[in-house]
Every structure is written in structure tokens, then in C-alpha cells.
Design a protein around this motif. Structure first.
Motif, PDB file in Angstrom:
ATOM      1  N   ASN A 185       0.838  -1.210   0.000  1.00  0.00           N
ATOM      2  CA  ASN A 185       0.000   0.000   0.000  1.00  0.00           C
ATOM      3  C   ASN A 185       0.872   1.260   0.000  1.00  0.00           C
ATOM      4  OD1 ASN A 185      -1.680   1.886   2.487  1.00  0.00           O
ATOM      5  ND2 ASN A 185      -2.439   1.695   0.415  1.00  0.00           N
ATOM      6  N   GLY A 186       0.464   2.218  -0.835  1.00  0.00           N
ATOM      7  CA  GLY A 186       1.142   3.520  -0.846  1.00  0.00           C
ATOM      8  C   GLY A 186       1.363   4.044  -2.238  1.00  0.00           C
ATOM      9  N   ASP A 187       0.560   5.099  -2.601  1.00  0.00           N
ATOM     10  CA  ASP A 187       0.771   5.854  -3.838  1.00  0.00           C
ATOM     11  C   ASP A 187       0.499   5.077  -5.124  1.00  0.00           C
ATOM     12  OD1 ASP A 187       1.501   7.977  -2.251  1.00  0.00           O
ATOM     13  OD2 ASP A 187       3.643   7.606  -2.431  1.00  0.00           O
ATOM     14  N   ILE A 188      -0.284   4.034  -5.060  1.00  0.00           N
ATOM     15  CA  ILE A 188      -0.632   3.333  -6.314  1.00  0.00           C
ATOM     16  C   ILE A 188      -1.723   4.131  -7.026  1.00  0.00           C
ATOM     17  CG2 ILE A 188      -1.568   1.209  -7.327  1.00  0.00           C
ATOM     18  CD1 ILE A 188      -0.452  -0.320  -4.957  1.00  0.00           C
ATOM     19  N   THR A 189      -1.531   4.317  -8.318  1.00  0.00           N
ATOM     20  CA  THR A 189      -2.507   5.073  -9.113  1.00  0.00           C
ATOM     21  C   THR A 189      -2.864   4.297 -10.382  1.00  0.00           C
ATOM     22  OG1 THR A 189      -0.905   6.196 -10.510  1.00  0.00           O
ATOM     23  CG2 THR A 189      -1.411   7.255  -8.401  1.00  0.00           C
ATOM     24  N   ASP A 190      -3.809   4.849 -11.132  1.00  0.00           N
ATOM     25  CA  ASP A 190      -4.197   4.309 -12.445  1.00  0.00           C
ATOM     26  C   ASP A 190      -3.005   4.221 -13.382  1.00  0.00           C
ATOM     27  OD1 ASP A 190      -6.729   5.019 -11.432  1.00  0.00           O
ATOM     28  OD2 ASP A 190      -7.477   5.219 -13.485  1.00  0.00           O
ATOM     29  N   ASP A 191      -2.041   5.124 -13.183  1.00  0.00           N
ATOM     30  CA  ASP A 191      -0.943   5.229 -14.147  1.00  0.00           C
ATOM     31  C   ASP A 191       0.289   4.413 -13.774  1.00  0.00           C
ATOM     32  OD1 ASP A 191      -2.435   7.038 -15.600  1.00  0.00           O
ATOM     33  OD2 ASP A 191      -1.833   8.685 -14.271  1.00  0.00           O
ATOM     34  N   ASN A 192       0.416   4.042 -12.483  1.00  0.00           N
ATOM     35  CA  ASN A 192       1.666   3.361 -12.110  1.00  0.00           C
ATOM     36  C   ASN A 192       1.466   1.955 -11.532  1.00  0.00           C
ATOM     37  OD1 ASN A 192       0.788   3.590  -9.485  1.00  0.00           O
ATOM     38  ND2 ASN A 192       2.263   5.112  -8.850  1.00  0.00           N
ATOM     39  N   LEU A 207      -6.583  -0.906 -20.094  1.00  0.00           N
ATOM     40  CA  LEU A 207      -7.977  -0.618 -20.407  1.00  0.00           C
ATOM     41  C   LEU A 207      -8.163   0.898 -20.412  1.00  0.00           C
ATOM     42  CD1 LEU A 207     -10.641  -2.217 -20.773  1.00  0.00           C
ATOM     43  CD2 LEU A 207     -10.955  -2.075 -18.293  1.00  0.00           C
ATOM     44  N   GLU A 208      -8.747   1.411 -21.483  1.00  0.00           N
ATOM     45  CA  GLU A 208      -8.942   2.867 -21.581  1.00  0.00           C
ATOM     46  C   GLU A 208     -10.193   3.282 -20.805  1.00  0.00           C
ATOM     47  OE1 GLU A 208      -7.083   5.279 -22.904  1.00  0.00           O
ATOM     48  OE2 GLU A 208      -5.583   3.699 -23.256  1.00  0.00           O
ATOM     49  N   LYS A 209     -10.117   4.475 -20.227  1.00  0.00           N
ATOM     50  CA  LYS A 209     -11.260   4.971 -19.468  1.00  0.00           C
ATOM     51  C   LYS A 209     -12.148   5.828 -20.372  1.00  0.00           C
ATOM     52  CE  LYS A 209     -11.910   6.836 -14.837  1.00  0.00           C
ATOM     53  NZ  LYS A 209     -11.222   7.355 -13.666  1.00  0.00           N
ATOM     54  N   ASN A 210     -13.427   5.508 -20.440  1.00  0.00           N
ATOM     55  CA  ASN A 210     -14.387   6.292 -21.219  1.00  0.00           C
ATOM     56  C   ASN A 210     -14.633   7.626 -20.508  1.00  0.00           C
ATOM     57  OD1 ASN A 210     -17.415   7.051 -21.585  1.00  0.00           O
ATOM     58  ND2 ASN A 210     -16.912   5.738 -23.322  1.00  0.00           N
ATOM     59  N   PHE A 211     -14.925   8.681 -21.279  1.00  0.00           N
ATOM     60  CA  PHE A 211     -15.102   9.999 -20.635  1.00  0.00           C
ATOM     61  C   PHE A 211     -16.314  10.046 -19.706  1.00  0.00           C
ATOM     62  CE2 PHE A 211     -18.609  12.125 -22.929  1.00  0.00           C
ATOM     63  CZ  PHE A 211     -18.824  11.194 -23.944  1.00  0.00           C
ATOM     64  N   LEU A 212     -17.261   9.102 -19.864  1.00  0.00           N
ATOM     65  CA  LEU A 212     -18.440   9.080 -18.975  1.00  0.00           C
ATOM     66  C   LEU A 212     -18.259   8.098 -17.811  1.00  0.00           C
ATOM     67  CD1 LEU A 212     -21.382   9.142 -21.551  1.00  0.00           C
ATOM     68  CD2 LEU A 212     -20.724  10.970 -19.982  1.00  0.00           C
ATOM     69  N   GLU A 213     -17.097   7.477 -17.751  1.00  0.00           N
ATOM     70  CA  GLU A 213     -16.893   6.379 -16.794  1.00  0.00           C
ATOM     71  C   GLU A 213     -17.205   6.788 -15.337  1.00  0.00           C
ATOM     72  OE1 GLU A 213     -16.433   3.100 -16.918  1.00  0.00           O
ATOM     73  OE2 GLU A 213     -16.467   3.249 -14.723  1.00  0.00           O
TER      74      GLU A 213
END
Ligand code: FMN
Length: 323
Positions: A206-213, A249-255
Motif C-alpha cells: 500500500n502507498g501511492d498506487i494510481t491508475d498510471d503506475n 484498459l482505456e477509461k471512457n469519458f463518462l466512466e
């Protein structure tokens, strides 16, 4: 593919929703579950309240759960050096129909909690809670886990984990910061990597996990996401998809809006108080031009139908921005 055993509970997806006071409510856990989260943690609950005033927990919906809210961990907070009180709390959750795992919080850095010899305050003398954990393992049918930090004001996690493992606990979550560190200081995941080599019990990073990393942490058994998962259950879908397909997986703008609407639907059947619900809704409405206008509207909304009208306005705005 992930198949981590925490005691007799199998965790089949890598993403874990971290415990967050006021946010990781029953309906939010159900939502994250639908979004491929492997394990959800409850908000922390005081052992004193659980033992002496369990009925008061009904008002704050802290005990709310359901069959679908699984796998899930119920988090205890309090002075675990008080073995009698702690074990009564363990017994309560062990005999409760819901929640699969009982987690001990030894990481909360808030002064109020530390002053009550609770949360990360317990890291000043980890020995004081070892017999409680050992006895908890002895009496509980449910697995026992601990969420902790690297240390209080110095890194003593290697010693601490060794002592904790010897109590027989089933897994450990390590937030890779010391208690005195602010969130601006980066988490030190390399220390947790070293621990992973030395100990065989499941370690939840746990710590600083994001969608990007998140993919940088894939060597850990399980990945606990807290702040980044607020209003963003999609992060768990992304983690699960990456594990299966090795692509993003890409995020839809309405997600986010769709996730919020689904949260609203789930919450209607599994209600929490309206203020808590609005605070959660605010978490979904960010990162687009004009978001603050809608956030203000949510703040002053008074009913579900107010919220539903705002959702429609947000959808129009997002479609307009997309053109
Ligand atoms: C609003 C909020 C509430 C939190 N409540 C709890 C809690 O009840 N129990 C706990 O162990 N940690 C709690 N935490 C800490 C998180 O679970 C997590 O350890 C910390 O935020 C670091 O992970 P992150 O970088 O993924 O956010 C809370 C954090 C936030 C932001």
C-alpha cells in the motif's frame, strides 16, 4: 493469475480497496466489487464502540454488509494492548454473519488515535499487542490480518514483521511510510520488496498506487489502492484487465459519472446517511472543466432527486466537452 490465500479465504483479483474512514462504506465496497476489486476493507471501527455500544454503529452504518460484500475485511482500531477488550471485539466480528477477515489497524497516524495508544501509536511498542494477536488467532474462525507502516519515527518494519508473523497472523498490509511521514513523502516500496523476499506470508502493498503506475507494483501479491480509488473504482478494472491481457484498459469519458450513478443505485438499496453519500459523490466529480460548479451543487443538494437532476446536468456537460 492471482490466487492469494489469506487463511481460508481466496483472493482472486489483485486490486484491494484500502480502508478509508467515511468512504469505504457497504455500498462503495459493493460498487468496487462489481469493478473487479479482489478484496475490500471497511472503515476502521473502534473496539470500545463495538463492544460497549454496538447499537450506536447502526446509525453510522459501520456494521452494514451483505453476502455480496465479499471478500471483505472488517478493520478494528483501538488499544490492542488491552487484550480482553480486543478479543471481545474479535469475537463480535467472528460471530457476525458478514465480513470474511478481521484486520487490526496499527497504522493510523492521527494524533487523536495515537494519543489513545491506538493506530500507529502501537508501533512504539509492538510487543504490547503480540499476545492479543496470538489469542485472536486462537479464538477466531476468520483470518486475522494487520495493516501497518514502516515504523513510527524510524524504520523498524523488519523486526516488527518478524514478531507479527510469529503470532500466526494470515497476512499483512504495509503502507510504505513511517507514521510521522506526511503524504508528500514518497512511499518506500523497495523496503517492502525486501520484506517480501524474507517472509512467506501474503503481503499487501500500500502507498501511492494510481491508475498510471499500478503495473510497477505487480510483483506484490496484492495491491491496496486507497486515495486513488476514491470515486474511481475503475482502477480495479484496470488492474484486473492488465493482469489478464497485459494491456491497458482505456477509461471512457463518462466512466466516473456512470460509476457514480451505479453507486447511487446500489446505495438506495443499501443506504448510508445523506451527508456521507454526498461526500462520496463529490469524489467522482473531478478532473473536468466546470467540475467545481457541479461539486458545489452536490454540496447543497438535499435529496436523491436533487442528485439525480445534477447527474443529468453533468452528463450534458461532459457530452458538450467531448464535442
Ligand atoms: C480519507 C481517508 C481515510 C482513511 N481511513 C483509514 C482507515 O480507516 N484505516 C486505515 O488503516 N487507513 C486509513 N486511511 C489510509 C489509507 O487506507 C492508506 O493507507 C493511505 O491513504 C495510503 O495509501 P494510498 O496512497 O493508496 O492512498 C485513510 C486514508 C484516507 C485518505
Amino acid at each position: 493469475m492471482t490466487n492469494v490465500k489469506i487463511g481460508n479465504i481466496s483472493i482472486k483479483k489483485k486490486g484491494v480497496l484500502g480502508p478509508m474512514l467515511e468512504y469505504t462504506t457497504h455500498p462503495y465496497r459493493l460498487l468496487c466489487n462489481e469493478y473487479d476489486c479482489g478484496l475490500c476493507f471497511s472503515e476502521m471501527v473502534y473496539i470500545n464502540q463495538l463492544v460497549y455500544a454496538p447499537e450506536s454503529l447502526n446509525n453510522s452504518s459501520l456494521l452494514n454488509s451483505s453476502k455480496k460484500d465479499s471478500p471483505s475485511a472488517f478493520q478494528l482500531v483501538g488499544d490492542f494492548s488491552d487484550s480482553v477488550l480486543s478479543l471481545k471485539a474479535v469475537e463480535f466480528i467472528d460471530n457476525y454473519n458478514f465480513f470474511d477477515i478481521i484486520d487490526f489497524n496499527t497504522g493510523c497516524p492521527s494524533n487523536r488515535v495515537i494519543n489513545g495508544n491506538s493506530g500507529s501509536g502501537l508501533l512504539k511498542n509492538i510487543d504490547s499487542i503480540l499476545s492479543t494477536l496470538k489469542n485472536a488467532k486462537g479464538i477466531s474462525k476468520k483470518p486475522i490480518t494487520v495493516k501497518t507502516r514502516l515504523g513510527f519515527d524510524k524504520v523498524d518494519i523488519f523486526n516488527n514483521v518478524e514478531k507479527l508473523v510469529n503470532t500466526g497472523i494470515d497476512a499483512i498490509t504495509i503502507h510504505a511510510r513511517k507514521a510521522i511521514d506526511s503524504n508528500n513523502i514518497s512511499s518506500d516500496y523497495n523496503i517492502v520488496r525486501k520484506l517480501k523476499k524474507e517472509f512467506s506470508l501474503p503481503i499487501i502493498y500500500n502507498g501511492d498506487i494510481t491508475d498510471d503506475n499500478f503495473f510497477e507494483f505487480f510483483d506484490f501479491d496484492l495491491l491496496m489502492v486507497s486515495r486513488n480509488a476514491l470515486g474511481n473504482p475503475f482502477v480495479f478494472k484496470k488492474i484486473n484487465y492488465f493482469e489478464k491481457k497485459n494491456s491497458f484498459l482505456e477509461k471512457n469519458f463518462l466512466e466516473n459519472l456512470n460509476a457514480l450513478k451505479r453507486f447511487h443505485e446500489i446505495e438506495k438499496k443499501n443506504p448510508i446517511n445523506f451527508v456521507k453519500k454526498k461526500n462520496m459523490a463529490l469524489q467522482f466529480i473531478k478532473d473536468f472543466q466546470g467540475a467545481s460548479f457541479f461539486r458545489n451543487k452536490i454540496c447543497v443538494s438535499k435529496s436523491d432527486s436533487d442528485l439525480e437532476k445534477i447527474f443529468i446536468e453533468i452528463e450534458h456537460k461532459l457530452l458538450e466537452l467531448q464535442q
